[in-house]
Design a protein around this motif. Sequence first.
Motif, PDB file in Angstrom:
ATOM      1  N   ASN A  56       9.546  -3.688  -5.721  1.00 57.28           N
ATOM      2  CA  ASN A  56       8.537  -3.795  -4.650  1.00 57.28           C
ATOM      3  C   ASN A  56       9.030  -4.684  -3.508  1.00 57.28           C
ATOM      4  O   ASN A  56       8.259  -5.216  -2.742  1.00 57.28           O
ATOM      5  CB  ASN A  56       7.184  -4.256  -5.189  1.00 57.28           C
ATOM      6  CG  ASN A  56       7.207  -5.661  -5.721  1.00 57.28           C
ATOM      7  OD1 ASN A  56       8.280  -6.266  -5.812  1.00 57.28           O
ATOM      8  ND2 ASN A  56       6.051  -6.186  -6.057  1.00 57.28           N
ATOM      9  N   ARG A  57      10.349  -4.825  -3.450  1.00 59.03           N
ATOM     10  CA  ARG A  57      11.013  -5.492  -2.323  1.00 59.03           C
ATOM     11  C   ARG A  57      10.596  -6.947  -2.127  1.00 59.03           C
ATOM     12  O   ARG A  57      10.557  -7.455  -1.016  1.00 59.03           O
ATOM     13  CB  ARG A  57      10.810  -4.717  -1.025  1.00 59.03           C
ATOM     14  CG  ARG A  57      12.042  -4.779  -0.110  1.00 59.03           C
ATOM     15  CD  ARG A  57      11.869  -3.837   1.065  1.00 59.03           C
ATOM     16  NE  ARG A  57      12.853  -4.022   2.124  1.00 59.03           N
ATOM     17  CZ  ARG A  57      14.103  -3.600   2.076  1.00 59.03           C
ATOM     18  NH1 ARG A  57      14.561  -3.000   1.008  1.00 59.03           N
ATOM     19  NH2 ARG A  57      14.908  -3.785   3.101  1.00 59.03           N
ATOM     20  N   VAL A  68      10.825   4.723  -4.468  1.00 56.74           N
ATOM     21  CA  VAL A  68       9.617   4.501  -5.248  1.00 56.74           C
ATOM     22  C   VAL A  68       8.566   5.499  -4.796  1.00 56.74           C
ATOM     23  O   VAL A  68       8.231   5.546  -3.608  1.00 56.74           O
ATOM     24  CB  VAL A  68       9.102   3.059  -5.058  1.00 56.74           C
ATOM     25  CG1 VAL A  68       7.818   2.853  -5.844  1.00 56.74           C
ATOM     26  CG2 VAL A  68      10.148   2.058  -5.496  1.00 56.74           C
ATOM     27  N   ILE A  83       4.423   1.337  -0.250  1.00 54.43           N
ATOM     28  CA  ILE A  83       4.897   1.051  -1.607  1.00 54.43           C
ATOM     29  C   ILE A  83       4.137  -0.116  -2.228  1.00 54.43           C
ATOM     30  O   ILE A  83       3.705  -0.061  -3.370  1.00 54.43           O
ATOM     31  CB  ILE A  83       6.413   0.800  -1.570  1.00 54.43           C
ATOM     32  CG1 ILE A  83       7.117   2.136  -1.389  1.00 54.43           C
ATOM     33  CG2 ILE A  83       6.870   0.125  -2.846  1.00 54.43           C
ATOM     34  CD1 ILE A  83       8.529   2.026  -0.964  1.00 54.43           C
ATOM     35  N   ARG A  84       3.938  -1.171  -1.433  1.00 53.70           N
ATOM     36  CA  ARG A  84       3.254  -2.340  -1.998  1.00 53.70           C
ATOM     37  C   ARG A  84       1.827  -1.990  -2.388  1.00 53.70           C
ATOM     38  O   ARG A  84       1.265  -2.571  -3.319  1.00 53.70           O
ATOM     39  CB  ARG A  84       3.257  -3.470  -0.968  1.00 53.70           C
ATOM     40  CG  ARG A  84       4.677  -4.000  -0.757  1.00 53.70           C
ATOM     41  CD  ARG A  84       4.700  -5.501  -0.810  1.00 53.70           C
ATOM     42  NE  ARG A  84       6.054  -6.019  -0.840  1.00 53.70           N
ATOM     43  CZ  ARG A  84       6.556  -6.836   0.070  1.00 53.70           C
ATOM     44  NH1 ARG A  84       5.817  -7.214   1.092  1.00 53.70           N
ATOM     45  NH2 ARG A  84       7.780  -7.291  -0.050  1.00 53.70           N
ATOM     46  N   VAL A  87       2.185  -0.090  -5.817  1.00 53.54           N
ATOM     47  CA  VAL A  87       2.861  -0.758  -6.927  1.00 53.54           C
ATOM     48  C   VAL A  87       2.182  -2.095  -7.186  1.00 53.54           C
ATOM     49  O   VAL A  87       2.129  -2.948  -6.305  1.00 53.54           O
ATOM     50  CB  VAL A  87       4.359  -0.983  -6.601  1.00 53.54           C
ATOM     51  CG1 VAL A  87       5.039  -1.708  -7.752  1.00 53.54           C
ATOM     52  CG2 VAL A  87       5.044   0.342  -6.330  1.00 53.54           C
ATOM     53  N   MET A  89       1.853  -5.751  -9.338  1.00 49.49           N
ATOM     54  CA  MET A  89       2.795  -6.622 -10.033  1.00 49.49           C
ATOM     55  C   MET A  89       2.052  -7.763 -10.720  1.00 49.49           C
ATOM     56  O   MET A  89       1.106  -8.319 -10.174  1.00 49.49           O
ATOM     57  CB  MET A  89       3.808  -7.188  -9.058  1.00 49.49           C
ATOM     58  CG  MET A  89       4.848  -8.058  -9.730  1.00 49.49           C
ATOM     59  SD  MET A  89       6.387  -8.013  -8.830  1.00 49.49           S
ATOM     60  CE  MET A  89       7.478  -8.805  -9.980  1.00 49.49           C
ATOM     61  N   PRO A 163      -3.163   1.057  -8.309  1.00 51.69           N
ATOM     62  CA  PRO A 163      -1.735   1.345  -8.155  1.00 51.69           C
ATOM     63  C   PRO A 163      -1.311   2.527  -9.030  1.00 51.69           C
ATOM     64  O   PRO A 163      -1.966   2.837 -10.021  1.00 51.69           O
ATOM     65  CB  PRO A 163      -1.077   0.055  -8.640  1.00 51.69           C
ATOM     66  CG  PRO A 163      -2.037  -0.489  -9.632  1.00 51.69           C
ATOM     67  CD  PRO A 163      -3.408  -0.103  -9.175  1.00 51.69           C
TER      68      PRO A 163
ATOM     69  N   ALA B 279       2.984  -8.996  -2.836  1.00 48.04           N
ATOM     70  CA  ALA B 279       2.944  -7.906  -3.811  1.00 48.04           C
ATOM     71  C   ALA B 279       1.655  -7.096  -3.683  1.00 48.04           C
ATOM     72  O   ALA B 279       1.631  -5.916  -4.011  1.00 48.04           O
ATOM     73  CB  ALA B 279       3.091  -8.452  -5.228  1.00 48.04           C
TER      74      ALA B 279
END
Lengths: 251, 378
Positions: A56-57, A68, A83-84, A87, A89, A163, B279
């Motif tokens: 997720n960079r 992704v 993407i964030r 995804v 985390m 997500p 994130a």
Amino acid sequence: MTPPDAGAAIVLDKVNKWFGPLHVLRDISMSVGLKEKIVICGPSGSGKSTLIRCINRLEVHQQGTIIVDGTELTDDLRALDTIRRDVGMVFQSFNLFPHLTILENCTLAPIWVRKMPKAEAEAVAMELLTRVKIPEQAKKYPGQLSGGQQQRVAIARALCMKPKIMLFDEPTSALDPEMIKEVLDTMISLAEDGMTMVCVTHEMGFARQVADRVIFMDMGEIVESGTPHEMFENPQTDRLQLFLSQILRGH
Amino acid sequence: MSTTVNHIPMPARAEPKLLSLGPLEWARTNLFGSIWSSLVTLALGYFTLKFAVGFIDWALIKSVWTVQSDAAGKLDPTACRIVKGEGACWAVIWDKYRFILFGRYPYDEQWRGAIVIALFLALFVISAMRRFWRKELAYIWIAILTTIGVLMWGGVFGLVYVPQDLWGGLPITLILSTFGLAFAFPLAVLVALGRRSTTLPAVKFICVVYIVLIRGVPLISLLFMASVMFPLFMPVGLNPDKLLRAQVAIILFAAAFLAEVVRGGLQSLPKGQYEAADALGLTYWQKMGQIILPQALRTVIPPLVNTFIGFFKDTSLVLIIGIFDLLTSGKVALAEPIWQAYSTEVYLMLALIYFCFCFAMARYSRGLERELGRSVRR
Ligand SMILES: Nc1ncnc2c1ncn2[C@@H]1O[C@H](COP(=O)(O)OP(=O)(O)O)[C@@H](O)[C@H]1O
Ligand SMILES: [Mg+2]
């Protein structure tokens, strides 16, 4: 092993990364299929966190490609936002926002990033807090909860963004033994619902139960990968054998 | 091997009552615990008492409150001269308090200055209450500050126009410090963020240069530059007035210091907070506004208020470029020949005014710290 086809959720191709002179990721190639559950293990300092943070960079890779959910990770900010959003985390140290209540922790990103109306975001958050079995803590602050509860809130917070992929970086390593199970149970139920998951963890029981594939890393390389059964019962390399014996001794 | 049961859980017992100390008991343990402690207590007690008695004698008992005026209506300070400095001459305050508070503002219009002071106090009280911490507070500020401008200048609504160089006293001090901090604080946050920027090296460079340059010179030299050198560089005709120039100098100076305080707060946050926000997909400004700044500013309330207090007092330095703030008007009031001997009384009054504001700020920051700290038990 799943071929790196277009349907894969995550594809890494010859990814390299350096921290100054330290070569942390060396030619990492792997792919994660939709709804696949991957467990990554390996000795401390082998680059596991760096690898999943590249997905997720949170860390930027220097060579190779990472795709992704069909989007390639580049300097393009729009792609990064997409993407964030997709995804989630979960960190070893929870990283809840201590100045916000549990409920606010969960609704913040849906409201600001997904532009969800507040009432709807709160409904979703309460539903997910119920799912991780702590709806009654919604009005408290993170500092008032136990470690296991905090980590379950962190999982709920990530899930509130709906997500497609969840990344876990040693989610149980900072917990007291009696709290590990409650977090693992949450993760298992998530896996059963068909979430695509990449977990860095040394919980071998968890790996056996849910992982489709286990990846063993050492010194920035993928040394071995396979089903949990193959990997744990019949390790091919000395490095994995050594690692497994250390893990088993430690537990 | 067999196990031994050494404890069976029992119902919880009540916490034992705290042994509360009576005042006598407290004094015995804390003030007269040992010989040395007793000696120090006695010595300090003696000096405190002596000073207090002396002060009360001077300020309240032997003091002169009013003086007679002579046939021509002029005040005659003979009564003050008779006590020969053994008693305070409060008559000077009685005679001069309006000049000290409002400077050379036209005497008949000084009620406007009084309202301005009241408005400032109301603004502070409203801003201090957490109940009002909403978007609407910004409108309240704009409304009150506009009203203050109208009252000070006049020229509309039948108010007599009062040019800026006649403004003075407490309103000037409050204007300089309130506008100063109101603009300096947001600027400081931006500079602090800019200084920590990793993606915009040019912005970072500018912020570092700004902080280093401004912090490297005393406020006095900035004020001199603003009042003397700045007009030389400006095209003819475009010459902002002295008060505005001093105000800008104060803002720039305060912002550089506050920026360093804010930066300390930003650095104190664990990296995980930034990563969790990233994130979740928050943008830079969402991350800063929702996650980082609320926590960072909370941790730096004490040094922040410390800097605020410092700047409130530092506004008195505008005295040297001839702006008529509270301290200047006090000094000018003392220039009158009959009152020249009674500077102590005037300076005591000025000190009391400054003290009230600074003490209020300090108390408020302590309360705020406690209140905000309650939710963040890590
Ligand atoms: N931000 C960083 N800067 C420099 N070195 C780092 C950084 N993060 C990790 N490393 C180094 O990279 C290596 C891999 O770290 P990490 O991915 O955290 O390993 P693991 O999670 O497998 O324990 C370690 O040697 C670590 O010291
Ligand atoms: Mg790690």
